[in-house]
Design a protein around this motif. Sequence first.
Motif, short mmCIF file in Angstrom:
data_model
loop_
_atom_site.label_atom_id
_atom_site.label_comp_id
_atom_site.label_asym_id
_atom_site.label_seq_id
_atom_site.Cartn_x
_atom_site.Cartn_y
_atom_site.Cartn_z
N PRO A 76 0.83 -1.08 -0.14
CA PRO A 76 -0.27 0.11 -0.08
C PRO A 76 0.88 1.10 -0.06
O PRO A 76 2.09 1.30 0.32
CB PRO A 76 -0.76 -0.04 1.44
N GLY A 77 0.10 2.40 -0.29
CA GLY A 77 0.95 3.67 -0.58
C GLY A 77 1.44 4.29 0.59
O GLY A 77 2.50 5.12 0.53
N HIS A 78 0.83 4.21 1.82
CA HIS A 78 1.23 5.14 2.97
C HIS A 78 1.19 4.22 4.34
O HIS A 78 1.14 5.11 5.38
CB HIS A 78 0.16 6.39 3.09
N ASP A 79 1.01 3.31 4.29
CA ASP A 79 1.11 2.24 5.78
C ASP A 79 2.42 2.17 6.21
O ASP A 79 3.29 1.75 5.85
CB ASP A 79 0.44 0.91 5.55
N PRO A 80 2.45 2.68 7.51
CA PRO A 80 3.85 2.46 8.16
C PRO A 80 4.23 0.90 8.37
O PRO A 80 5.46 0.58 8.57
CB PRO A 80 3.63 3.18 9.69
N LYS A 81 3.32 0.30 8.44
CA LYS A 81 3.39 -1.36 8.45
C LYS A 81 4.61 -2.10 7.57
O LYS A 81 4.93 -2.99 7.77
CB LYS A 81 2.13 -1.87 8.38
N VAL A 82 4.43 -1.31 6.30
CA VAL A 82 5.51 -1.56 5.35
C VAL A 82 6.87 -1.72 5.82
O VAL A 82 7.57 -2.70 5.61
CB VAL A 82 5.43 -0.57 4.12
N LEU A 83 7.17 -0.58 6.66
CA LEU A 83 8.56 -0.78 7.11
C LEU A 83 8.91 -1.65 8.49
O LEU A 83 9.98 -2.16 8.39
CB LEU A 83 9.01 0.81 7.60
N ALA A 84 7.75 -2.09 8.91
CA ALA A 84 7.87 -3.03 9.95
C ALA A 84 7.83 -4.51 9.52
O ALA A 84 8.54 -5.34 9.91
CB ALA A 84 6.73 -2.86 11.00
N LEU A 85 7.21 -4.79 8.40
CA LEU A 85 6.89 -6.02 7.84
C LEU A 85 8.19 -6.44 6.80
O LEU A 85 8.26 -7.63 7.08
CB LEU A 85 5.74 -6.10 6.87
N TYR A 86 8.84 -5.65 6.27
CA TYR A 86 9.75 -5.93 5.12
C TYR A 86 11.18 -5.46 5.83
O TYR A 86 11.48 -4.51 6.40
CB TYR A 86 9.51 -5.11 3.88
N PRO A 87 12.21 -6.32 5.33
CA PRO A 87 13.45 -6.30 5.88
C PRO A 87 14.01 -4.91 5.15
O PRO A 87 13.73 -4.28 4.08
CB PRO A 87 14.35 -7.43 5.13
N PRO A 88 15.12 -4.28 6.06
CA PRO A 88 15.74 -3.09 5.46
C PRO A 88 16.51 -3.31 4.35
O PRO A 88 17.05 -4.10 4.18
CB PRO A 88 16.28 -2.54 6.76
N ALA A 89 16.81 -2.32 3.62
CA ALA A 89 17.87 -2.22 2.54
C ALA A 89 19.14 -2.50 3.07
O ALA A 89 19.79 -3.14 2.31
CB ALA A 89 17.74 -0.95 1.74
N SER A 90 19.44 -1.89 4.33
CA SER A 90 20.58 -2.16 5.00
C SER A 90 20.58 -2.00 6.35
O SER A 90 19.49 -1.36 6.97
CB SER A 90 21.80 -1.11 4.38
N PRO A 91 21.23 -2.34 7.28
CA PRO A 91 21.05 -2.06 8.92
C PRO A 91 20.58 -0.64 9.08
O PRO A 91 20.13 -0.21 9.90
CB PRO A 91 22.28 -2.55 9.59
N GLU A 92 21.57 0.36 8.41
CA GLU A 92 21.62 1.70 8.87
C GLU A 92 20.36 2.23 8.41
O GLU A 92 19.77 3.63 8.54
CB GLU A 92 22.81 2.63 8.38
N THR A 93 19.34 1.60 7.29
CA THR A 93 18.21 2.11 6.77
C THR A 93 17.00 1.58 7.32
O THR A 93 15.83 1.74 6.79
CB THR A 93 17.92 2.02 5.32
N ALA A 94 17.06 0.65 8.55
CA ALA A 94 15.81 0.22 9.23
C ALA A 94 14.98 1.24 9.69
O ALA A 94 15.50 2.30 10.22
CB ALA A 94 16.38 -0.30 10.47
N GLY A 95 13.70 1.19 9.63
CA GLY A 95 12.58 2.33 9.66
C GLY A 95 12.61 3.39 8.66
O GLY A 95 12.01 4.44 9.11
N TRP A 96 13.56 3.26 7.55
CA TRP A 96 13.42 4.14 6.45
C TRP A 96 13.31 3.60 5.23
O TRP A 96 12.50 4.14 4.54
CB TRP A 96 14.89 4.89 7.00
N ILE A 97 14.06 2.90 4.95
CA ILE A 97 14.06 2.05 3.36
C ILE A 97 13.85 0.62 3.50
O ILE A 97 14.94 -0.04 4.33
CB ILE A 97 15.49 2.42 2.55
N ALA A 98 12.81 -0.13 3.02
CA ALA A 98 12.73 -1.24 3.09
C ALA A 98 12.77 -2.07 1.69
O ALA A 98 12.50 -1.40 0.69
CB ALA A 98 11.37 -1.72 3.54
N ARG A 99 13.36 -3.35 1.59
CA ARG A 99 13.11 -4.22 0.44
C ARG A 99 11.74 -4.89 0.35
O ARG A 99 11.82 -5.81 0.85
CB ARG A 99 14.29 -5.21 0.49
#
Length: 269
Positions: free
Chosen positions: A235-258
């Motif tokens: 979905p386009g705006h759900d904060p759950k996306v960042l909680a459900l999917y792995p980060p692009a790198s450890p330093e992007t947790a909660g910011w950029i998800a794969r």
Amino acid sequence: MGEETYEIYAIKYAQHERRARDNFIGGDIHDGPMAMDYFIWVIRNAARTIVVDTGFDQAMAEKRVRKIVHPVEEGLAQLGIAADAVENVILTHLHYDHAGNHHLFPNARYHVQEREMQFCTGRCMCHPEVNHPYAVEDVKKMIDRLFEGHLVFRDPEDTYAPGITMHRVGGHSDGLQILRVRTARGWVVLASDAAHYFGHLEQRLAYPVVFNMGDMFDGYARVKELADSKYHIIPGHDPKVLALYPPASPETAGWIARVDLPPHETRED
């Protein structure tokens, strides 16, 4: 020849604190805090890199009372992408939070649904209740790009490249398009504002900013039809996306998800 596969990154650039009643029409919604995250997306493989939507800048954040948490260019830089080198941008629609930051991509071609350009320059914009999600400067800039040869109109059902298809669903705006992207785990659908939150699909409730309610609900069905499963819908705006999917790198947790990778856990409907 088989379809190409891609990585997909969801990059959060802003947020807005709000309540559940602001996000749904109708239904038994237990009101409480329900923040909205603002994303752009990157689709890439060895052959191509595409930016999906361009977000808004600090000036627009102040005008709309939103909070920038990471400027768009900062998120792209984390992925090794220089904004001024981006050649292609797909805009899901032209609302202010999806079509700003005009200075960032001077060399890009922009891909939009023809119906969206017709809509945001047509008679429906006479109504403040319909035009308020658009920023006039964004619409003007798209007309500039048209005459500069930097705008590409897409068909309602279109193929951008092997493994990437585009589908006009409307509803939230008349020319809203979603993207279906082939990944290593199957077909993932970037729903953008066809579904702001997982809850819109799961509870079949509408988001309050809507042009055509029937198209919105048909869009829910189309999103589900195109995705390999409900776990392939972003979905386009759900904060759950960042909680459900792995980060692009450890330093992007909660910011950029794969989001091309499987989620950490499955959702309870």
